[in-house]
Design an enzyme around this catalytic site. Structure first.
Site, PDB file in Angstrom:
ATOM      1  CG  ASP A  94       5.241 -15.361 -17.780  1.00 10.79           C
ATOM      2  OD1 ASP A  94       5.299 -15.898 -18.797  1.00 10.79           O
ATOM      3  OD2 ASP A  94       5.001 -15.212 -16.667  1.00 10.79           O
TER       4      ASP A  94
ATOM      5  NE  ARG B  59       4.019 -21.710 -12.892  1.00 11.32           N
ATOM      6  CZ  ARG B  59       4.353 -21.156 -14.067  1.00 11.32           C
ATOM      7  NH1 ARG B  59       3.761 -21.590 -15.022  1.00 11.32           N
ATOM      8  NH2 ARG B  59       4.672 -19.934 -13.977  1.00 11.32           N
TER       9      ARG B  59
ATOM     10  CB  SER C  57       2.974 -17.117 -22.978  1.00 12.59           C
ATOM     11  OG  SER C  57       2.698 -18.265 -22.273  1.00 12.59           O
ATOM     12  CG  ASN C  58       7.596 -21.197 -21.504  1.00 14.57           C
ATOM     13  OD1 ASN C  58       8.055 -20.828 -22.286  1.00 14.57           O
ATOM     14  ND2 ASN C  58       7.736 -21.590 -20.393  1.00 14.57           N
TER      15      ASN C  58
HETATM   16  C1  LAC Z   1       4.756 -18.512 -19.288  1.00 11.93           C
HETATM   17  C2  LAC Z   1       5.197 -19.517 -18.409  1.00 11.93           C
HETATM   18  C3  LAC Z   1       6.270 -18.842 -17.846  1.00 11.93           C
HETATM   19  O1  LAC Z   1       3.543 -18.003 -19.370  1.00 11.93           O
HETATM   20  O2  LAC Z   1       4.158 -19.824 -17.245  1.00 11.93           O
HETATM   21  O3  LAC Z   1       5.539 -18.471 -20.401  1.00 11.93           O
END
Ligand code: LAC
Length: 232
Positions: A7, A38, A115-116
């Site tokens: 992540d 956040r 990652s998101n």
């Molecule tokens: C990411 C979020 C969890 O990087 O912040 O996927």
């Protein structure tokens, strides 16, 4: 296990490193702003996924910042919003990250991020922090238009790496993300940097530690153990 997926925000890069700039812009409110920003960012990512109203994580991050400013009754000036969003392009890496990634790279482990974040966020953040040199593959939730903990996002890892999820160590400092990955089928490791209790979701990550070095130790000892067993 020959591959590790990490992540990014909160795990490799410290999302709370925005606090310093936030404090300069809004004295006395930097920390509260950083935390609320956040929290809302993650909440909006989940709401949009649950209801099928995807927008990229860069937009989610902007929207969460605007809400946090309003909630704290701080001014919403465009140049201040831009200044804070720019901080996301130069988030500080945690000190334990580069040495751990370098060890894995030297051991021949394939490394990637899942990652998101969309590429507009991930590319500058990984390059500015210098972490790009340790990362072989960048996987973004933007490819499937959903956010974690949607299985659609976790499915990207095995699909692209062409191994099973179990053969990949998924590493996150976000406890819910480590659990989401374990639910999907990854071997997962929670880097519990803040000494938080494990979320009550009926599932434990396979490993828990406090630094990224602990995650590297877990993967390397797991691989050594399996190699010895195979040789025996
Ligand atoms: C990411 C979020 C969890 O990087 O912040 O996927």
């Amino acid at each position: 296990m020959r591959a590790a997926l990490f992540d990014v925000f909160g795990t490799l890069l410290d999302v709370y490193s925005v606090t310093k700039r936030a404090e300069e812009l809004f004295p006395g409110e930097g920390s509260r702003l950083a935390f609320l920003w956040r929290d809302k960012q993650i909440e909006y990512s989940r709401l949009r996924t649950l209801s099928g109203h995807y927008v990229p994580f860069s937009q989610v991050t902007r929207d969460a910042l605007v809400f946090a400013l309003r909630a704290l009754r701080l001014p919403e000036q465009p140049d201040q919003i831009t200044a804070l969003l720019d901080e996301y392009k130069r988030l500080a890496p945690f000190a334990d990250v580069a040495p751990a990634l370098e060890r894995l790279q030297r051991a021949g482990v394939q490394t990637g991020v899942l990652s998101n974040g969309d590429s507009e966020m991930l590319e500058p953040a990984l390059v500015t922090s210098g972490l790009h040199r340790y990362i072989d593959i960048v996987l973004s939730a933007d490819e499937v238009k959903a956010f974690k903990t949607s299985p659609l996002v976790y499915a990207l890892g095995p699909r692209v790496l062409k191994v099973t999820a179990e053969q990949i160590l998924f590493v996150s400092s976000n406890g819910w993300d480590a659990i989401g990955a374990a639910w999907y089928g990854y071997t997962s490791f929670w880097v519990n940097r803040l000494g938080l209790p494990l979320d009550e979701l009926g599932r434990r990550p396979h490993g828990i530690g406090s630094t990224l070095g602990d995650a590297a130790d877990f993967l390397l000892s797991f691989s050594n153990r399996n190699n010895t067993e195979t040789a025996a």
